[in-house]
Write a protein that holds these residues in place. Structure first.
Motif, PDB file in Angstrom:
ATOM      1  N   ARG A  12       8.929  29.874  30.060  1.00 21.42           N
ATOM      2  CA  ARG A  12       7.782  30.393  30.183  1.00 21.42           C
ATOM      3  C   ARG A  12       7.327  31.580  31.036  1.00 21.42           C
ATOM      4  N   ILE A  13       8.706  32.113  31.496  1.00 18.27           N
ATOM      5  CA  ILE A  13       8.543  33.319  32.400  1.00 18.27           C
ATOM      6  C   ILE A  13       8.031  34.469  31.430  1.00 18.27           C
ATOM      7  N   ARG A  14       7.091  34.968  31.852  1.00 24.78           N
ATOM      8  CA  ARG A  14       6.445  36.191  31.116  1.00 24.78           C
ATOM      9  C   ARG A  14       6.581  37.372  31.969  1.00 24.78           C
ATOM     10  N   VAL A  15       6.580  37.533  33.250  1.00 24.42           N
ATOM     11  CA  VAL A  15       6.619  38.545  33.696  1.00 24.42           C
ATOM     12  C   VAL A  15       8.209  38.839  34.586  1.00 24.42           C
ATOM     13  N   ASN A  16       8.647  39.943  34.253  1.00 24.94           N
ATOM     14  CA  ASN A  16       9.880  40.244  34.645  1.00 24.94           C
ATOM     15  C   ASN A  16      11.007  39.109  34.288  1.00 24.94           C
ATOM     16  N   PRO A  17      11.060  38.712  32.708  1.00 22.51           N
ATOM     17  CA  PRO A  17      12.149  37.853  32.415  1.00 22.51           C
ATOM     18  C   PRO A  17      13.444  38.205  32.572  1.00 22.51           C
ATOM     19  N   GLY A  18      13.827  39.470  32.492  1.00 22.47           N
ATOM     20  CA  GLY A  18      14.927  40.084  32.836  1.00 22.47           C
ATOM     21  C   GLY A  18      15.589  39.606  34.000  1.00 22.47           C
ATOM     22  N   VAL A  19      14.821  39.563  35.261  1.00 20.24           N
ATOM     23  CA  VAL A  19      15.500  39.134  36.328  1.00 20.24           C
ATOM     24  C   VAL A  19      15.955  37.745  36.317  1.00 20.24           C
ATOM     25  N   MET A  20      15.158  36.971  35.695  1.00 13.30           N
ATOM     26  CA  MET A  20      15.597  35.395  35.460  1.00 13.30           C
ATOM     27  C   MET A  20      17.197  35.436  34.700  1.00 13.30           C
ATOM     28  N   ALA A  21      17.007  36.197  33.684  1.00 10.65           N
ATOM     29  CA  ALA A  21      18.100  36.317  32.708  1.00 10.65           C
ATOM     30  C   ALA A  21      19.398  36.828  33.466  1.00 10.65           C
ATOM     31  N   ARG A  22      19.286  37.664  34.480  1.00 10.76           N
ATOM     32  CA  ARG A  22      20.332  38.102  35.401  1.00 10.76           C
ATOM     33  C   ARG A  22      20.711  36.968  36.203  1.00 10.76           C
TER      34      ARG A  22
END
Length: 59
Positions: A12-22
């Motif tokens: 449910r991360i909608r703000v800066n999901p790329g950071v969580m993916a990294r």
């Protein structure tokens, strides 16, 4: 790999999901570098005892 093990599609991360993916990729890379064969089991063991995760080389 990340979706099957870490359920990224259900995130449910909608703000800066790329950071969580990294961060997820980095965690998987550290586990692989430490010779973990079963990522799901390693995540479960790390959730039960954080000392297991902290004992990995590279942290």
């Amino acid at each position: 790999m990340r979706d099957a093990t870490l359920a990224e599609d259900a995130s449910r991360i909608r703000v800066n999901p790329g950071v969580m993916a990294r961060l997820c990729s980095q965690a998987l890379n550290i586990a692989r570098a430490n010779g973990v064969a079963n990522i799901a089991q390693a995540l479960w063991n790390g959730a039960l005892d954080p000392a297991v995760t902290l004992s990995y080389r590279g942290l």
